[in-house]
Design a protein around this motif. Structure first.
Motif, PDB file in Angstrom:
ATOM      1  N   PRO A  24       5.731   8.337   6.980  1.00  0.00           N
ATOM      2  CA  PRO A  24       5.863   6.912   7.301  1.00  0.00           C
ATOM      3  C   PRO A  24       4.698   6.377   8.131  1.00  0.00           C
ATOM      4  O   PRO A  24       4.298   5.217   7.967  1.00  0.00           O
ATOM      5  CB  PRO A  24       7.169   6.847   8.113  1.00  0.00           C
ATOM      6  CG  PRO A  24       7.909   8.084   7.790  1.00  0.00           C
ATOM      7  CD  PRO A  24       6.919   9.114   7.366  1.00  0.00           C
ATOM      8  N   GLU A  25       4.102   7.235   9.006  1.00  0.00           N
ATOM      9  CA  GLU A  25       2.976   6.739   9.827  1.00  0.00           C
ATOM     10  C   GLU A  25       1.786   6.365   8.949  1.00  0.00           C
ATOM     11  O   GLU A  25       1.034   5.436   9.269  1.00  0.00           O
ATOM     12  CB  GLU A  25       2.493   7.809  10.831  1.00  0.00           C
ATOM     13  CG  GLU A  25       3.588   8.469  11.665  1.00  0.00           C
ATOM     14  CD  GLU A  25       4.276   9.597  10.914  1.00  0.00           C
ATOM     15  OE1 GLU A  25       3.629  10.617  10.667  1.00  0.00           O
ATOM     16  OE2 GLU A  25       5.462   9.454  10.566  1.00  0.00           O
ATOM     17  N   MET A  26       1.603   7.117   7.862  1.00  0.00           N
ATOM     18  CA  MET A  26       0.483   6.789   6.961  1.00  0.00           C
ATOM     19  C   MET A  26       0.774   5.480   6.237  1.00  0.00           C
ATOM     20  O   MET A  26      -0.111   4.637   6.071  1.00  0.00           O
ATOM     21  CB  MET A  26       0.266   7.911   5.948  1.00  0.00           C
ATOM     22  CG  MET A  26      -0.523   9.075   6.499  1.00  0.00           C
ATOM     23  SD  MET A  26      -1.040  10.148   5.135  1.00  0.00           S
ATOM     24  CE  MET A  26      -2.124  11.278   5.999  1.00  0.00           C
ATOM     25  N   VAL A  27       2.008   5.312   5.815  1.00  0.00           N
ATOM     26  CA  VAL A  27       2.374   4.062   5.120  1.00  0.00           C
ATOM     27  C   VAL A  27       2.159   2.883   6.076  1.00  0.00           C
ATOM     28  O   VAL A  27       1.621   1.832   5.691  1.00  0.00           O
ATOM     29  CB  VAL A  27       3.839   4.118   4.631  1.00  0.00           C
ATOM     30  CG1 VAL A  27       4.269   2.781   4.040  1.00  0.00           C
ATOM     31  CG2 VAL A  27       4.008   5.239   3.620  1.00  0.00           C
ATOM     32  N   GLN A  28       2.522   3.102   7.339  1.00  0.00           N
ATOM     33  CA  GLN A  28       2.332   2.061   8.351  1.00  0.00           C
ATOM     34  C   GLN A  28       0.847   1.699   8.486  1.00  0.00           C
ATOM     35  O   GLN A  28       0.478   0.524   8.527  1.00  0.00           O
ATOM     36  CB  GLN A  28       2.897   2.571   9.686  1.00  0.00           C
ATOM     37  CG  GLN A  28       2.839   1.570  10.823  1.00  0.00           C
ATOM     38  CD  GLN A  28       3.768   0.377  10.607  1.00  0.00           C
ATOM     39  OE1 GLN A  28       4.730   0.474   9.844  1.00  0.00           O
ATOM     40  NE2 GLN A  28       3.452  -0.737  11.242  1.00  0.00           N
ATOM     41  N   ARG A  29      -0.005   2.728   8.515  1.00  0.00           N
ATOM     42  CA  ARG A  29      -1.457   2.471   8.652  1.00  0.00           C
ATOM     43  C   ARG A  29      -1.984   1.705   7.448  1.00  0.00           C
ATOM     44  O   ARG A  29      -2.815   0.804   7.571  1.00  0.00           O
ATOM     45  CB  ARG A  29      -2.228   3.790   8.780  1.00  0.00           C
ATOM     46  CG  ARG A  29      -2.206   4.344  10.176  1.00  0.00           C
ATOM     47  CD  ARG A  29      -3.365   5.270  10.420  1.00  0.00           C
ATOM     48  NE  ARG A  29      -4.596   4.576  10.779  1.00  0.00           N
ATOM     49  CZ  ARG A  29      -5.762   5.174  10.980  1.00  0.00           C
ATOM     50  NH1 ARG A  29      -5.856   6.467  10.863  1.00  0.00           N
ATOM     51  NH2 ARG A  29      -6.827   4.489  11.299  1.00  0.00           N
ATOM     52  N   ILE A  30      -1.485   2.085   6.289  1.00  0.00           N
ATOM     53  CA  ILE A  30      -1.919   1.391   5.061  1.00  0.00           C
ATOM     54  C   ILE A  30      -1.514  -0.082   5.143  1.00  0.00           C
ATOM     55  O   ILE A  30      -2.325  -0.984   4.911  1.00  0.00           O
ATOM     56  CB  ILE A  30      -1.306   2.075   3.809  1.00  0.00           C
ATOM     57  CG1 ILE A  30      -1.889   3.474   3.642  1.00  0.00           C
ATOM     58  CG2 ILE A  30      -1.528   1.224   2.563  1.00  0.00           C
ATOM     59  CD1 ILE A  30      -1.109   4.376   2.695  1.00  0.00           C
ATOM     60  N   LEU A  31      -0.266  -0.325   5.526  1.00  0.00           N
ATOM     61  CA  LEU A  31       0.221  -1.715   5.569  1.00  0.00           C
ATOM     62  C   LEU A  31      -0.557  -2.535   6.605  1.00  0.00           C
ATOM     63  O   LEU A  31      -0.871  -3.714   6.377  1.00  0.00           O
ATOM     64  CB  LEU A  31       1.717  -1.743   5.876  1.00  0.00           C
ATOM     65  CG  LEU A  31       2.610  -1.177   4.766  1.00  0.00           C
ATOM     66  CD1 LEU A  31       4.047  -0.994   5.258  1.00  0.00           C
ATOM     67  CD2 LEU A  31       2.598  -2.081   3.529  1.00  0.00           C
ATOM     68  N   GLU A  32      -0.896  -1.896   7.720  1.00  0.00           N
ATOM     69  CA  GLU A  32      -1.664  -2.613   8.750  1.00  0.00           C
ATOM     70  C   GLU A  32      -3.054  -2.976   8.228  1.00  0.00           C
ATOM     71  O   GLU A  32      -3.586  -4.043   8.549  1.00  0.00           O
ATOM     72  CB  GLU A  32      -1.763  -1.767  10.028  1.00  0.00           C
ATOM     73  CG  GLU A  32      -0.463  -1.816  10.828  1.00  0.00           C
ATOM     74  CD  GLU A  32      -0.383  -0.759  11.922  1.00  0.00           C
ATOM     75  OE1 GLU A  32      -1.363  -0.006  12.123  1.00  0.00           O
ATOM     76  OE2 GLU A  32       0.685  -0.682  12.570  1.00  0.00           O
ATOM     77  N   ALA A  33      -3.628  -2.094   7.408  1.00  0.00           N
ATOM     78  CA  ALA A  33      -4.936  -2.392   6.813  1.00  0.00           C
ATOM     79  C   ALA A  33      -4.811  -3.497   5.765  1.00  0.00           C
ATOM     80  O   ALA A  33      -5.690  -4.355   5.623  1.00  0.00           O
ATOM     81  CB  ALA A  33      -5.518  -1.130   6.174  1.00  0.00           C
ATOM     82  N   VAL A  34      -3.696  -3.465   5.051  1.00  0.00           N
ATOM     83  CA  VAL A  34      -3.503  -4.411   3.947  1.00  0.00           C
ATOM     84  C   VAL A  34      -3.433  -5.851   4.455  1.00  0.00           C
ATOM     85  O   VAL A  34      -4.054  -6.753   3.882  1.00  0.00           O
ATOM     86  CB  VAL A  34      -2.208  -4.047   3.176  1.00  0.00           C
ATOM     87  CG1 VAL A  34      -1.832  -5.143   2.216  1.00  0.00           C
ATOM     88  CG2 VAL A  34      -2.411  -2.742   2.444  1.00  0.00           C
ATOM     89  N   VAL A  35      -2.724  -6.062   5.548  1.00  0.00           N
ATOM     90  CA  VAL A  35      -2.571  -7.443   6.010  1.00  0.00           C
ATOM     91  C   VAL A  35      -3.837  -7.979   6.678  1.00  0.00           C
ATOM     92  O   VAL A  35      -3.893  -9.155   7.048  1.00  0.00           O
ATOM     93  CB  VAL A  35      -1.341  -7.630   6.939  1.00  0.00           C
ATOM     94  CG1 VAL A  35      -0.064  -7.338   6.173  1.00  0.00           C
ATOM     95  CG2 VAL A  35      -1.436  -6.770   8.192  1.00  0.00           C
TER      96      VAL A  35
END
Ligand SMILES: Cc1cc2nc3c(=O)[nH]c(=O)nc-3n(C[C@H](O)[C@H](O)[C@H](O)COP(=O)(O)O)c2cc1C
Length: 191
Positions: A24-35
């Motif tokens: 989940p931490e990686m998914v979180q990092r991806i989402l933070e980059a996406v926005v």
């Protein structure tokens, strides 16, 4: 991985290790980059659905005309456009162009972030939008525009080819008109 390496390393991954999860931490990092992606007027007309359930991944693969690698990826992010959000500021140009450009920029951010984390992903655009919406229980105000399966690659695909820079680039030369570099896309100089 530095920026240029990320650009070089990114490629579409369609073979995922179904046994290795994406934390989940990686998914979180991806989402933070996406926005952080740009959007017209900073409207951010997007919504991201993070899918982990096997059943929904299967339904998305089915909606994508049997692109089963989607179901093998432990995480799938479905990028949705929110056309009304763009319309409220830009009218029909918002609906027809900006919300799609904005979500495309966001999708590319997913791919780059995934690469920087040593994971793999593929931008899947060929799918039945109604079936994907149904699988996700999406509100009618959202339009799914890209399905992005993410996981640990099991193989390194061959580097895909590109049309040459010469073919796809024209250097405009101010009042001297257009300097052609291989195609007629911008027309002949008018002198
Ligand atoms: C708008 C769009 C739609 C795409 N749809 C699919 C798709 O449905 N299935 C798929 O396997 N790849 C899809 N791709 C990935 C392309 O096939 C891939 O980016 C292209 O062949 C270049 O390869 P590369 O990403 O490895 O550089 C899509 C890419 C884009 C940008």
């Amino acid at each position: 991985m530095d920026f240029w390496q990320v650009i070089e390393e990114r490629h579409s991954v369609r073979d995922f290790d179904a046994e290795r999860d994406v934390p989940p931490e990686m998914v979180q990092r991806i989402l933070e980059a996406v926005v952080r992606a740009p959007s017209a007027g900073n409207c951010q007309p997007w919504h991201f659905v993070v899918v982990r359930s096997e059943q929904t991944r299967g339904l998305l693969a089915e909606a994508a005309y049997g692109q089963w690698f989607i179901a093998d990826a432990p995480v799938v992010i479905v990028v949705c456009a929110d056309p009304a959000r763009s319309a409220s500021r830009y009218g029909s140009r918002g609906v027809q162009l900006y919300c799609l450009q904005d979500t495309a920029a966001a999708t590319e951010h997913i791919l780059l972030a995934v690469t920087a984390l040593g994971l793999g992903a593929c931008w899947v655009g060929a799918f039945d939008e109604k079936a994907a919406s149904k699988a996700l229980g999406l509100s009618a105000s959202l339009r799914p525009v890209a399905i992005v399966p993410i996981g640990h690659p099991t193989a390194h695909p061959h580097r895909t080819s590109r049309r040459s820079l010469q073919e796809v680039t024209t250097f405009e030369a101010g009042n001297q008109g257009i300097r052609k570099s291989g195609n007629q896309a911008m027309g002949e100089p008018d002198h």
